[in-house]
Design an enzyme around this catalytic site. Structure first.
Site: not given
Ligand code: GLY
Ligand code: MN
Ligand code: MN
Length: 437
Positions: A36, A240, A257, A268, A347, A351, A358, A381, A385, A402, A404
């Protein structure tokens, strides 16, 4: 956001649509969590962008030039009993008065009314493939019209993906959108500061996450823009990581993050800092490389530069840094050409950012990287790593970093919307020293 902001967006879309056309856009379905219980409702970003209307079971129709009104909103009828259980509904009157629809009908009449609106149009703009259940309805309405063609009814000849035109519009942020993004950025900056002040050895990752949520909500941001990543030590090397259930250890780094969502706009931000408030020499060495790479990338964000230039700038600094640390051996150009950095940086550097974290918008046009233009917002960003492969000295093991920020392209260069979140080594250490006793 003001009613006229949404009206302006609809007008811009209609200007792109051409004669004898119709756009049909359903809002997102409700997502069930368990039995529910549903997930808190979040409108489809395109739908919110054009309507500002955040009730489920609603469909927007735009018909440029229609005499009886160009903007039709199908939505739920008012129903006192249902509203007592589940909350307020705008109803047809509200759709017109509060949300500026020219016409509004009950969603239960969609099946009777929409085929009539499609009839006689040449072109249908629709986001085919996004909502399979609605796609089925659309196909059946269109087929129905085709069958009726024998009795002289005119069925549309062309179906165009609405996604493309909307993505182009959404890529360029208006001043009202930038204002909302600044608010999301400010809430997120405060959340990261609060997390730095709170963090100490022995705390749990989810306790830090709770501090983030507290600050988001305090700023009227009822939800994070995406699940927060709060990863201590080796968890910082999982891109992630969202379990957020480990205990923070002395001498480890913490990578956070996290960004708030405000009026459907995302921030972000990533910051990485020492759990005990003081970087070790090894952590500091890697951190400084990532920070320098991020600054080089931000310096490459300006009109006329193409999308990939910030990434290229970051990769150069990161690769040189990895050589200096002894983690890569060889010639800089060759290592870049061989993508040797990818063992530690897997990565991309950013973005588009907007209503979706994104966000929509093409990165290439005719196979060429797109040029940056004022009004675009992107993240920058870079990261490194370092896991624990045998060929790497243990002193670097599980350093995951990282950094960002969210960057608005301006006429002369760029503006970092999230600048106030500390990222210099000395600033982070000073802030954390203040809050530790
Ligand atoms: N938080 C997702 C990214 O940094 O792309
Ligand atoms: Mn990002
Ligand atoms: Mn991020």
């Amino acid at each position: 956001m003001l009613k006229k902001e949404f009206a302006k967006r609809r007008q811009r879309l209609m200007d792109m649509m051409g004669e004898d056309s119709i756009a049909v856009l359903p809002n997102a379905p409700v997502a069930n969590r368990n039995r529910d219980v549903d997930y808190p409702y979040r409108s489809d970003s395109h739908f919110h962008y054009l309507t500002g209307f955040d009730e489920p079971e609603s469909v927007m129709v735009l018909i440029p030039g229609r005499e009886h009104g160009e903007y039709i909103l199908f939505c739920r009828e008012r129903d006192l009993e249902k509203e007592i259980w589940d909350g307020y509904r705008a109803g047809q009157e509200g759709a017109i008065e509060q949300f500026g629809a020219d016409d509004s009908y009950p969603i239960t009449d969609l099946d009777d009314i929409l085929p009539g609106l499609l009839e006689g149009k040449e072109t249908v703009y629709y986001t085919m493939g996004h909502q399979p259940a609605f796609d089925q309805h659309m196909v059946s309405w269109l087929n129905h019209l085709r069958q009726a063609a024998r009795s002289g009814k005119h069925s549309p000849h062309e179906i165009i993906d609405l996604e493309h035109s909307l993505s182009e519009l959404r890529l360029f942020k208006s001043s009202a959108e930038v204002k909302a993004m600044r608010h999301a950025a400010e809430a997120s900056v405060q959340a990261h500061i609060r997390a730095m002040q709170f963090t100490a050895p022995g705390k749990w990752e989810y306790e830090v996450e709770a501090e983030l949520v507290h600050e988001f909500m305090k700023h009227g941001c009822r939800s994070p823009a995406y699940p927060s990543i709060v990863g201590g030590g080796e968890n910082g090397c999982i891109l992630h990581y969202i379990e957020n259930n480990a205990k923070l250890k002395n001498n480890d780094l913490l990578l956070i993050d996290a960004g708030a969502e405000y009026q459907c706009y995302a921030a972000d931000i990533t910051r990485t800092f020492p759990v005990n408030g003081k970087f070790t020499d090894a952590q500091k060495a890697v951190y400084q490389i990532v920070l320098d790479a991020q600054k080089a990338a931000i310096a490459a964000v300006k009109p006329g530069n193409h999308w990939n230039q910030p990434h290229e700038a970051a990769v150069e600094v990161l690769t040189q840094g990895l050589i200096d640390l002894g983690l890569l051996q060889g010639n800089l150009e060759q290592l870049i050409a061989d993508n040797a950095y990818r063992e530690f940086y897997m990565h991309r550097t950013g973005h588009w950012l907007g209503m979706d974290v994104h966000d929509v918008g093409d990165y290439k046009i005719d196979d060429e990287w797109r040029l940056l233009e004022p009004g675009m917002v992107l993240t920058v960003e870079p990261g490194l790593y370092i896991r624990d492969p045998a060929h790497i000295d243990t002193k670097w093991h599980f350093i995951g970093i990282r950094i960002e920020d969210d960057v608005l392209v301006t006429k002369d260069g760029c503006e970092v919307l999230t600048e106030a979140a500390p990222k210099e080594v000395t600033d982070i250490e000073a802030l954390m020293a203040e809050s530790m006793h």
